[in-house]
Each structure stands twice: as structure tokens, then as C-alpha cells.
Design an enzyme around this catalytic site. Structure first.
Site, PDB file in Angstrom:
ATOM      1  CB  THR A   7      -0.968   0.036   1.203  1.00 49.90           C
ATOM      2  OG1 THR A   7      -0.222   0.148   2.428  1.00 49.90           O
ATOM      3  CG2 THR A   7      -1.847  -1.199   1.240  1.00 49.90           C
TER       4      THR A   7
ATOM      5  CG  LEU B 151      -6.000   5.237  -1.676  1.00 48.71           C
ATOM      6  CD1 LEU B 151      -6.617   6.115  -0.599  1.00 48.71           C
ATOM      7  CD2 LEU B 151      -6.422   5.717  -3.059  1.00 48.71           C
ATOM      8  CG  HIS B 152      -3.231   2.272   3.847  1.00 49.91           C
ATOM      9  ND1 HIS B 152      -1.893   1.915   3.829  1.00 49.91           N
ATOM     10  CD2 HIS B 152      -3.285   3.441   4.532  1.00 49.91           C
ATOM     11  CE1 HIS B 152      -1.182   2.816   4.484  1.00 49.91           C
ATOM     12  NE2 HIS B 152      -1.994   3.754   4.914  1.00 49.91           N
ATOM     13  CG  ASP B 153      -8.606   0.405   4.016  1.00 38.83           C
ATOM     14  OD1 ASP B 153      -9.227   1.136   4.817  1.00 38.83           O
ATOM     15  OD2 ASP B 153      -7.668  -0.348   4.364  1.00 38.83           O
TER      16      ASP B 153
ATOM     17  CG  ASN C 198      -3.860  -1.247  -2.818  1.00 37.92           C
ATOM     18  OD1 ASN C 198      -3.422  -1.344  -3.959  1.00 37.92           O
ATOM     19  ND2 ASN C 198      -3.582  -0.214  -2.033  1.00 37.92           N
TER      20      ASN C 198
END
Ligand code: RIB
Ligand code: CA
Length: 325
Positions: free
Chosen positions: A194, A240-242, A244
Site C-alpha cells: 500500500t 492509499l491503503h484499503d 487495494n
């Protein structure tokens, strides 16, 4: 046949984009969204999820409140990253769609028991408390889960809430240990991947160019959300983590990783919440997770931007006076 999923989330601006991506994609059928306590307390995350669904024009989505604190220990939150509301950066109206009466943990169990075995994917975007509780309460669901795709952990990238731990795992290490010990197929989106999907100006501008009220809300979230990580890492944009997690369901070819053993540190004060990934296979322990280490970041943002452009235009059609600037 659409991929049937349950989303478990603690919005969180990055959670919001993940939920929007799922709701914009006809390849996915969202059976329900369960609020987790994490970035901000449960009373806010459940309301944030309903705000996000209504922004997407999806007041039909069933939203449930899960557990309001971890399986053990106090709740750790992240207002310093996400702001007091969890969705700072864009003003959304108070939700009018209902919160479901059923507890989120019961929704997870009942859905997995009602749906055909192996047909439902769990998309975990926050601390793993709700799933940890569900697996503890009804161990029989483990064999009925198609797979778990989760944002959490880290290896070569270290931690983001402590030097050793990533936030989602750190908030509830015992719950994470239950999940990683469940035997359910796991796809893990750690900080190692991420941190490669940064909100650069060009990428944010491409979202702004969509020109809808929804896109402007997303840009407001991204501008707010990235400030903490830009200051911390000195990077061009924040990770930008989630989203993904959802992008993996839509285009797994964007990602690559390695099947390896991942265990959770639950005892040490210094390293609790650490995901100990046996990348070189030295432990002989079962390889319980696909540890994703790399991504085609441009491909990820092209997918995200395309799908965001599919949302919100109905709203525009209803309100032709809304300016496109
Ligand atoms: O460490 C990043 C994760 O913690 C993301 O899911 C973010 O939304 C927070 O929940
Ligand atoms: Ca999250």
C-alpha cells in the site's frame, strides 16, 4: 456471476474509497457492510459507512454495527490521521438510510451459513475484531469462507502505528491471531504494497477531473488524508491503503506476492501487533497467507478513477443545476 462479498470497515477516508470502488463495480455484489471500531469509534464508523453508501446512491445496502472495542484491551483510534469524524476533508449530509438491527458479528455468521459454502469473500479494511469474534463464536464458518482479503500488517516496510505494527493488526492482535490461524485462504495487503499506491497530484487531479460532486468529495478526503503521511514520510502523496483490497478482486493481475507463513505477535509490549512474515520459508510453519508485495500503481489508479467516474452521475442527472467544473 458477481463476486459476493461482505465488507468490514472503519471509515476512514481510504475505507471510503474502497467502499465506493466496490459499489461502482458490477463484478461485485456487496451482501452487507459491517462497521468496525478503529480509525474512529464505532458510533462514527457506522454512520460514516451509511454516509458513503448514500453518496454512492446506494441506500439499499445493508449496514451493520459490529463490536465497539477489541477482543482484549482498550480501543486505539487514529483521529490524528483521519480527523475527528474519520471522514474529515468533505462535508456529507447526515445519513437517512437505516442501520440494521442485527449485530455485525451475527450478520457475518448468518450470511456465511445461509450462502452456499465457499461463495462469499470477506473484505477486511480495519481491525479484525468482528471476524475474530465470528470465528470464535461459530468456528464452523471457517470452512464456508471463500477467502479473506485484508489490508493489514507489514514486513520489510515495518509498522505505521508502532515501529513494528500496522494499525489494523495493532488495534486487536488476538483477533488477528484468530483470523491468521483459521485456515481460511488469506490475501494480505500489507504496508509493503500500500505504500506503493501514493496519492500523487497527477492521480488526485485525474479524480478531480471526473467533475462530479462525488469526485470532489473524494478529492477533499484525499487532500486531508495524505497530509499526515506526506509530513511523516516526505513522499509525494500518501499511501492509499484499503482500495487495494477491492482492486485485487477486480484485477488480481495488478498484484504479485508470495505465499508464506504469517504469525501475529500478541504478547510483547514492544512488538505486539507485528505480523511476522516468514518471507524466506525458514520456519517450516504453514504458508497461511498470500503476502502481496508489489502492485502496478498506475493500473490501480486507472481502475479506481474509471470506476469512481461511474458513480454519482445519476445524482447529477437528478440535479442538472449542479455545476461540472
Ligand atoms: O494502517 C492503515 C489501515 O489502518 C487502513 O485500513 C486505515 O483505514 C486504517 O484502518
Ligand atoms: Ca481502514
Amino acid at each position: 456471476m458477481a463476486e459476493k462479498i461482505i465488507i468490514d470497515s472503519d471509515p476512514g477516508q481510504d475505507d471510503a474509497l474502497a467502499i465506493l470502488l466496490a459499489l461502482a463495480s458490477p463484478e461485485i455484489e456487496v451482501l452487507g457492510i459491517v462497521a468496525a471500531a478503529g480509525n474512529v469509534p464505532l458510533s462514527l464508523t457506522e454512520r460514516n459507512i451509511r454516509k458513503i453508501c448514500e453518496l454512492a446512491g446506494r441506500s439499499d445496502i445493508k449496514v451493520f454495527a459490529g463490536c465497539n472495542q477489541p477482543m482484549t484491551g482498550p480501543l486505539v483510534t487514529a483521529e490524528h490521521v483521519h480527523g475527528a469524524t474519520g471522514l474529515d476533508g468533505a462535508e456529507l449530509p447526515e445519513p437517512t438510510m437505516p442501520l440494521q438491527e442485527m449485530h455485525g458479528v451475527d450478520f457475518i455468521v448468518e450470511t456465511l451459513m445461509d450462502e452456499p459454502a465457499g461463495s462469499v469473500t470477506l473484505c477486511m479494511l480495519g481491525p479484525l475484531t468482528n471476524l475474530g469474534k465470528a470465528l470464535t463464536k461459530a468456528p464452523e464458518i471457517a470452512g464456508r469462507i471463500k477467502k479473506i482479503v485484508l489490508m493489514g500488517g507489514g514486513c520489510f516496510e515495518g509498522g505505521n502505528i508502532t515501529p513494528a505494527a500496522e494499525f489494523n493488526i495493532y488495534v486487536d492482535p488476538p483477533a488477528a491471531a484468530v483470523v491468521f490461524g483459521s485456515g481460511v485462504p488469506i490475501v494480505m495487503m500489507p504496508l509493503d504494497v500500500t505504500h506503493k499506491t501514493l496519492t500523487t497530484r497527477a492521480r488526485v487531479n485525474a479524480i478531480r477531473d471526473i467533475g462530479t460532486p462525488l469526485a470532489y468529495a473524494v478529492v477533499g478526503w484525499l487532500d486531508y488524508f495524505e497530509r499526515f503521511d506526506v509530513a511523516k514520510y516526505g513522499s509525494e502523496g500518501g499511501p492509499l491503503h484499503d482500495p487495494n483490497v477491492i482492486a485485487y478482486l477486480l484485477k488480481p493481475e495488478l498484484y504479485c506476492g508470495r505465499q508464506c507463513n504469517v504469525e501475529i505477535e500478541t504478547e510483547s509490549e514492544l512488538t505486539k501487533g507485528m505480523t511476522v512474515a516468514d518471507w524466506w520459508g525458514v520456519s517450516g510453519r504453514p504458508k497461511n497467507a498470500l503476502f502481496i508485495g508489489d502492485v502496478d500503481a498506475d493500473g490501480f489508479y486507472a481502475l479506481l478513477t474509471e470506476r469512481l467516474s461511474w458513480l454519482g452521475r445519476e445524482e447529477l442527472a437528478r440535479q442538472p443545476m449542479l455545476r461540472l467544473v
